[in-house]
Design a protein around this motif. Structure first.
Motif, mmCIF file in Angstrom:
data_model
loop_
_atom_site.group_PDB
_atom_site.id
_atom_site.type_symbol
_atom_site.label_atom_id
_atom_site.label_comp_id
_atom_site.label_asym_id
_atom_site.label_seq_id
_atom_site.Cartn_x
_atom_site.Cartn_y
_atom_site.Cartn_z
ATOM 1 N N ARG A 22 39.299 -17.466 23.644
ATOM 2 C CA ARG A 22 39.537 -18.174 22.224
ATOM 3 C C ARG A 22 38.323 -17.912 21.288
ATOM 4 N N ASN A 23 37.811 -16.484 21.746
ATOM 5 C CA ASN A 23 36.754 -15.893 20.753
ATOM 6 C C ASN A 23 35.338 -17.033 20.860
ATOM 7 N N ALA A 24 35.484 -17.377 22.038
ATOM 8 C CA ALA A 24 33.998 -18.424 22.308
ATOM 9 C C ALA A 24 32.798 -17.255 22.405
ATOM 10 N N ILE A 25 31.635 -17.826 22.248
ATOM 11 C CA ILE A 25 30.450 -16.868 21.979
ATOM 12 C C ILE A 25 29.735 -17.076 23.245
ATOM 13 N N ASP A 63 30.647 -20.669 24.589
ATOM 14 C CA ASP A 63 31.277 -20.461 25.759
ATOM 15 C C ASP A 63 30.786 -21.285 26.649
ATOM 16 N N LEU A 64 31.069 -22.130 27.144
ATOM 17 C CA LEU A 64 30.660 -23.296 27.996
ATOM 18 C C LEU A 64 30.800 -22.664 29.517
ATOM 19 N N ARG A 65 31.680 -21.887 29.844
ATOM 20 C CA ARG A 65 32.069 -20.994 31.263
ATOM 21 C C ARG A 65 30.680 -20.428 31.604
ATOM 22 N N ASP A 66 30.340 -19.497 30.514
ATOM 23 C CA ASP A 66 29.061 -18.650 30.616
ATOM 24 C C ASP A 66 27.695 -19.336 30.365
ATOM 25 N N ARG A 72 22.198 -20.683 26.072
ATOM 26 C CA ARG A 72 22.685 -20.785 24.963
ATOM 27 C C ARG A 72 23.157 -19.357 24.350
ATOM 28 N N PRO A 73 24.016 -19.070 23.511
ATOM 29 C CA PRO A 73 24.102 -17.869 22.929
ATOM 30 C C PRO A 73 23.557 -17.456 21.801
ATOM 31 N N SER A 74 22.150 -17.729 21.704
ATOM 32 C CA SER A 74 21.342 -17.563 20.590
ATOM 33 C C SER A 74 20.329 -16.444 20.634
#
Length: 252
Positions: A22-25, A63-66, A72-74
């Motif tokens: 779902r285009n999660a980051i 993206d909670l799975r990753d 954090r995708p920061s």
């Protein structure tokens, strides 16, 4: 590829391409977005950009799975998704289909203009997951929506539909489902057709001026606007108006 880049004249279209999530980051995607925008900022031919998500969803946020493995995708200095803390210099238009949730909504709030399909929905559900909207949502949302409504969204995690968002000024254009990207590109092209120095300076003043004291506002804006008035494009704009023709912008 998790991030796609397309050029349409002076407009760049950046697409988060992770429909299976779902285009999660995740962090890798955030790094790629940061690199993509850095490249666009270095290109003087890019005057506006559109950000969207692939296959009917803008973004489900982090993206909670990753998250357990990647964190954090920061990106340092650029924030969540590689840009929400420091958006690119050019005007940025969000093209929203489907859901923009959590960090996905914060990506929208980091954009300057928003085009959304009539069935699009926005939400900050972090409090329902034991988290907080730390990608700018908690302080940007009250700047874009009435205080009580912003507080309700932040504290309950309840979603906001596109028509109501448009009614409160958060969304610039509403389209039928599937039409957001086309309309966003058209809006970006309208922006990109204007004088690039004037647009770039105006973007910075609007973004930065929210907390400027009244007694300093004119002096602060002049730091950005004086070079525009002294530019060759300002002379060209006046001359084109007098000669009743389209201006030819040089970007200087």
């Amino acid at each position: 590829m998790d991030v796609l880049l397309e050029r349409q004249g002076h407009v760049a279209v950046v697409t988060v391409n992770r429909p299976h999530r779902r285009n999660a980051i995740n962090r890798a995607t955030a790094d790629t977005i940061a690199e993509t925008f850095a490249g666009l900022e270095a290109d003087p031919e890019v005057r506006a950009a559109v950000l969207t998500g692939a296959e009917g969803t803008f973004s489900a946020g982090m993206d909670l799975r990753d998250f357990p493995e990647q964190g954090r995708p920061s990106v340092p200095g650029r924030g969540f998704a590689g840009f929400v803390q420091s958006p690119p210099r050019m005007p940025l238009v969000a093209a929203v289909e489907g859901w923009a949730l959590g960090g996905g909504f914060e990506m929208v709030l980091a954009c300057d203009l928003v085009v959304a399909a009539e069935d699009a929905r926005f939400g900050l559900p972090e409090v329902t997951r034991g988290l907080t909207a730390r990608g700018g949502g908690a302080f940007r949302l009250p700047r874009r929506l009435p205080y009580a409504l912003a507080m309700e969204l932040v504290l309950t995690g309840a979603p906001l539909d596109a028509p109501r968002a448009a009614g409160h000024g958060l969304v610039n254009r509403i389209t039928p489902p599937g039409g957001a990207l086309k309309a966003a590109i058209e809006l970006a092209q309208t922006v990109a057709a204007n004088a690039p120095l004037a647009v770039a300076a105006s973007v910075q003043v609007v973004r930065r001026s929210a907390d400027w004291p009244d007694e300093e506002s004119f002096a602060r804006q002049d730091e950005w606007f004086d070079p525009v008035f002294a530019s060759a494009d300002a002379t060209e704009g006046a001359r084109a108006f007098a000669e009743r023709r389209a201006a030819v912008w040089a970007g200087r």
